[in-house]
Design a protein around this motif. Structure first.
Motif, short mmCIF file in Angstrom:
data_model
loop_
_atom_site.label_atom_id
_atom_site.label_comp_id
_atom_site.label_asym_id
_atom_site.label_seq_id
_atom_site.Cartn_x
_atom_site.Cartn_y
_atom_site.Cartn_z
N GLN A 1 -59.85 -14.79 -8.53
CA GLN A 1 -61.39 -15.47 -7.76
C GLN A 1 -62.08 -15.88 -9.23
N SER B 138 -61.85 -22.16 -6.41
CA SER B 138 -62.60 -20.78 -7.09
C SER B 138 -61.35 -19.68 -7.42
N THR B 139 -60.12 -19.83 -6.92
CA THR B 139 -59.06 -19.14 -6.70
C THR B 139 -58.10 -20.15 -6.93
#
Length: 295
Positions: free
Chosen positions: A238, A226-227
């Motif tokens: 993110q 997600s990052t």
């Protein structure tokens, strides 16, 4: 053979000379066949004799049949200088599976260098890295090809793309036109790669651009992440991949279309190449497309 030529398998070989030979041998017939008429080996056409023509080109069998003098013309192969340009900025460390864009660029350059050398062309190298441009002048012999393979193997992708202040190496060549083959992911902080291509155009070289893209960035499929971090600036962001996927792919397609249009407008041959595509297939498709454009 296709399995052996998969990039993941080729990485395990760890010898560019061997992998390049496997990629090229057996099915490729050249990237620079000319249509110049001359006294070559492959027959092209007859034409009427004109005063001043070389008498050694007269076809005496045609004279015996027709009682007229004809010159036998053939297509000849022209040897050229090919220089491979590799983007060694940090973004080329982008990884999909077991290999990076830099790995794919290495095998792509080595395979085409092997092909060019086998055809009798002079082969050279530029590596664009932060702080300068590495240059290896074009030559045509197998020892030189081994040196080129060694230099390609030593490339470590890092930092930003080369600044124009270091482009003096581009003007230090023989002054002859070359075929330049750039392998890059087209990642730019500004327009530095477009500016490089403008510089190459002013030198009147023929330019081919291989735009390397991985499957995970084309499809926004980074499982479990997600990052995301920019490999060159270090900045991170993110995102929810599923939420932004449609917007991302629309913008990506717009970017690819715009890039292709800009390069074609400059008279540059452009080819987007997926790094999950086996090299033998990718090169065959490229050569077929290039040959169609030359017809």
């Amino acid at each position: 053979m296709s399995k052996l030529l998969d990039p993941k398998v080729m990485m395990a070989i760890k010898e560019l000379s061997l992998s390049a030979k496997m990629t090229i041998d057996g099915f490729m017939s050249g990237i620079n066949k000319s249509t110049i008429k001359g006294s070559g080996l492959e027959f092209s056409q007859y034409r009427s004799y004109q005063p001043g023509d070389d008498l050694r080109s007269l076809d005496w069998k045609m004279f015996a049949r027709s009682d007229r003098y004809y010159i036998r013309e053939s297509e000849v192969e022209t040897n050229i200088s090919i220089r491979f340009l590799l983007d060694a900025s940090a973004s080329m460390q982008h990884q999909d599976g077991d290999f990076t864009k830099m790995d794919y660029a290495r095998y792509l350059a080595a395979s085409l260098a092997y092909l060019g050398n086998r055809q009798g062309d002079a082969i050279g190298l530029y590596v664009f890295k932060e702080g300068g441009v590495f240059s290896l002048a074009p030559k045509q012999d197998f020892q030189h090809l081994s040196r080129l393979f060694y230099q390609i193997e030593q490339i470590q992708a890092s930092g930003h793309f080369t600044r124009p202040v270091h482009y003096k190496e581009l003007y230090a060549g023989s002054g002859k036109r070359e075929l330049l083959v750039l392998m890059t992911d087209m990642y730019q902080q500004g327009d530095e790669i477009f500016n490089l291509l403008d510089t190459l155009n002013t030198l009147r070289h023929e330019v081919i651009v291989f735009h390397l893209m991985s499957a995970n960035e084309l499809e926004l499929d980074f499982k479990g992440y997600s990052t995301f971090e920019d490999l060159e600036s270090g900045k991170s962001i993110q995102i929810d991949q599923q939420q932004v996927k449609n917007t991302y792919q629309q913008k990506l397609q717009a970017f690819l279309s715009d890039t292709r249009t800009k390069l074609l407008d400059k008279g540059i041959f452009y080819r987007m190449m997926r790094t999950d595509m086996p090299l033998d297939e990718a090169l065959r498709d490229f050569l077929n497309q290039r040959n169609k454009l030359k017809i």
